[in-house]
Design a protein around this motif. Structure first.
Motif, mmCIF file in Angstrom:
data_model
loop_
_atom_site.group_PDB
_atom_site.id
_atom_site.type_symbol
_atom_site.label_atom_id
_atom_site.label_comp_id
_atom_site.label_asym_id
_atom_site.label_seq_id
_atom_site.Cartn_x
_atom_site.Cartn_y
_atom_site.Cartn_z
ATOM 1 N N ASN A 13 0.869 -1.225 0.199
ATOM 2 C CA ASN A 13 0.121 0.150 0.078
ATOM 3 C C ASN A 13 0.430 1.341 -0.035
ATOM 4 N N PHE A 14 2.391 1.244 0.554
ATOM 5 C CA PHE A 14 3.245 2.604 0.345
ATOM 6 C C PHE A 14 3.398 2.449 -0.887
ATOM 7 N N LEU A 15 3.573 1.702 -1.249
ATOM 8 C CA LEU A 15 4.737 1.700 -2.941
ATOM 9 C C LEU A 15 2.728 1.918 -4.051
ATOM 10 N N ARG A 16 2.575 1.874 -3.638
ATOM 11 C CA ARG A 16 1.113 1.986 -4.241
ATOM 12 C C ARG A 16 0.507 3.703 -4.653
ATOM 13 N N ALA A 17 0.781 3.473 -2.726
ATOM 14 C CA ALA A 17 -0.210 5.330 -2.582
ATOM 15 C C ALA A 17 1.347 6.844 -3.629
ATOM 16 N N PHE A 18 2.694 5.765 -3.081
ATOM 17 C CA PHE A 18 4.102 6.565 -3.734
ATOM 18 C C PHE A 18 3.738 7.224 -4.892
ATOM 19 N N GLY A 19 2.915 5.733 -6.040
ATOM 20 C CA GLY A 19 3.606 5.811 -7.310
ATOM 21 C C GLY A 19 2.233 6.624 -7.373
ATOM 22 N N GLY A 20 0.845 7.271 -6.702
ATOM 23 C CA GLY A 20 0.417 7.585 -7.353
ATOM 24 C C GLY A 20 0.390 9.298 -6.730
ATOM 25 N N VAL A 21 1.267 9.356 -6.128
ATOM 26 C CA VAL A 21 1.787 10.502 -5.547
ATOM 27 C C VAL A 21 2.071 11.442 -6.504
ATOM 28 N N SER A 22 3.522 10.822 -6.991
ATOM 29 C CA SER A 22 4.399 10.893 -7.846
ATOM 30 C C SER A 22 3.906 11.047 -8.921
ATOM 31 N N THR A 23 3.192 10.339 -9.644
ATOM 32 C CA THR A 23 2.899 10.343 -10.943
ATOM 33 C C THR A 23 1.022 11.757 -10.779
ATOM 34 N N THR A 24 0.636 12.028 -9.893
ATOM 35 C CA THR A 24 0.039 13.047 -10.050
ATOM 36 C C THR A 24 0.634 14.466 -9.276
ATOM 37 N N ALA A 25 2.046 14.140 -9.086
ATOM 38 C CA ALA A 25 3.092 15.251 -9.148
ATOM 39 C C ALA A 25 3.855 15.648 -10.074
ATOM 40 N N VAL A 26 3.962 14.746 -11.269
ATOM 41 C CA VAL A 26 4.678 15.299 -12.215
ATOM 42 C C VAL A 26 3.679 15.738 -13.459
ATOM 43 N N ALA A 27 2.330 15.761 -12.923
ATOM 44 C CA ALA A 27 1.380 15.291 -14.031
ATOM 45 C C ALA A 27 1.086 16.915 -13.701
ATOM 46 N N ALA A 28 1.374 17.454 -12.633
ATOM 47 C CA ALA A 28 0.938 18.618 -11.967
ATOM 48 C C ALA A 28 2.175 19.551 -12.858
ATOM 49 N N VAL A 29 3.246 19.620 -12.622
ATOM 50 C CA VAL A 29 4.347 19.842 -13.304
ATOM 51 C C VAL A 29 4.161 20.188 -14.491
#
Length: 69
Positions: A13-29
């Motif tokens: 779950n940690f890796l799933r959450a980390f992947g989602g957060v990093s993808t969202t951050a890249v998309a936002a930038v």
């Protein structure tokens, strides 16, 4: 029977959450509006490029294209 599930964040779950957060951050930038820069090709790139040279005329003649006069 009681399920003995850990109440904390599991590794999966940690890796799933980390992947989602990093993808969202890249998309936002990537989608953040910025100042657009127009491309100016300059005088050299906007001029005529096609030149009917001798080897072009030979290609047209050999392949049966009508030549301009």
């Amino acid at each position: 029977m009681q399920d003995k599930r850990p109440t904390g964040l599991s590794r999966r779950n940690f890796l799933r959450a980390f992947g989602g957060v990093s993808t969202t951050a890249v998309a936002a930038v990537a989608l953040a509006p910025g100042e657009a820069q127009a491309y100016d090709p300059g005088e050299e790139e906007t001029g005529p490029r096609y030149r009917e040279t001798d080897h072009i005329k030979a290609f047209y003649r050999v392949n049966g294209y009508p030549l301009k006069k």
